[in-house]
Design a protein around this motif. Structure first.
Motif, PDB file in Angstrom:
ATOM      1  N   ILE A 121       0.635  -1.053  -0.138  1.00 22.49           N
ATOM      2  CA  ILE A 121       0.035   0.164  -0.050  1.00 22.49           C
ATOM      3  C   ILE A 121       0.848   1.243   0.060  1.00 22.49           C
ATOM      4  N   ILE A 122       1.921   1.483   0.876  1.00 22.90           N
ATOM      5  CA  ILE A 122       2.629   2.162   0.915  1.00 22.90           C
ATOM      6  C   ILE A 122       3.648   2.718  -0.439  1.00 22.90           C
ATOM      7  N   ASP A 123       3.839   1.568  -1.008  1.00 18.49           N
ATOM      8  CA  ASP A 123       4.480   1.402  -2.285  1.00 18.49           C
ATOM      9  C   ASP A 123       3.712   2.151  -3.379  1.00 18.49           C
ATOM     10  N   ARG A 124       2.606   1.639  -3.477  1.00 21.79           N
ATOM     11  CA  ARG A 124       1.428   2.188  -4.256  1.00 21.79           C
ATOM     12  C   ARG A 124       1.229   3.745  -4.351  1.00 21.79           C
ATOM     13  N   ILE A 125       1.149   4.011  -2.748  1.00 22.13           N
ATOM     14  CA  ILE A 125       0.859   5.640  -2.678  1.00 22.13           C
ATOM     15  C   ILE A 125       2.007   6.431  -3.083  1.00 22.13           C
TER      16      ILE A 125
END
Length: 191
Positions: A133-137
């Protein structure tokens, strides 16, 4: 309060059926992990029957999900707008709750967080989100080389995140040019 309504989509829901029958239909088709309250299912049915409903922080997540699942474009658009307008109250908590299920598409919430990352970057709740999720954000946000103060905060966040999540979080550093941040941060990666 935010009111919405839809006046077509008769093929999906007609007034001939009672709400209880629709609730049973939804109960049969919905993912068991979601636990959508009957009131929200009733709101959804009322909406597709052309009645006005209110969007609230409590129902928007499920109504957004239902509008995606059953392709109710107008409700999807309105719920996306509501989420964008109320992102401060919704986004991180929704992502924390939904990160364990694959039933709900979190893209809208990730986009809202990415669009306003500078407002959230010092919120320690971000540290609880999973690496993908952090990577996509961060991929959507892209570190802006013109805003060095924000960039420094993002890099500091990434190191805090790395301390908590270990090697798995190292992927988040891919593509970051450390030349503008100095040797301090590059040395931290080598420890």
């Amino acid at each position: 309060m935010f009111f919405i309504s839809l006046y077509s989509l008769q093929e999906f829901a007609t007034k001939e059926f009672e709400s209880k029958k629709y609730i049973q239909l939804f109960d049969d088709e919905l993912d068991d992990n979601l636990n959508i309250p009957n009131e929200i299912i009733t709101d959804f049915i009322n909406y597709v029957q052309g009645q006005k409903i209110s969007l609230t922080n409590e129902n928007v997540v499920f109504l957004h999900y239902l509008s995606q699942k059953y392709e109710v474009e107008s409700l999807l658009n309105v719920s996306n707008e509501y989420i964008k307008d109320h992102h401060q109250e919704l986004v991180i908590d929704i992502l924390l709750i939904q990160q364990s299920t694959t039933s709900i598409n979190t893209e809208t919430y990730e986009n809202a967080l990415s669009d306003h990352l500078s407002e959230y970057i010092e919120d320690d709740r971000l540290l609880k989100l999973k690496v993908p999720i952090i990577d996509r954000i961060l991929s959507k946000h892209k570190i802006n080389s013109k805003n060095q103060i924000e960039n420094k905060k993002i890099i500091e966040f990434l190191f805090k995140y790395l301390d908590i999540h270990g090697k798995e979080a190292s992927v988040l550093f891919y593509g970051i040019d450390f030349s503008e941040f100095g040797l301090k941060y590059l040395n931290l990666l080598n420890r």
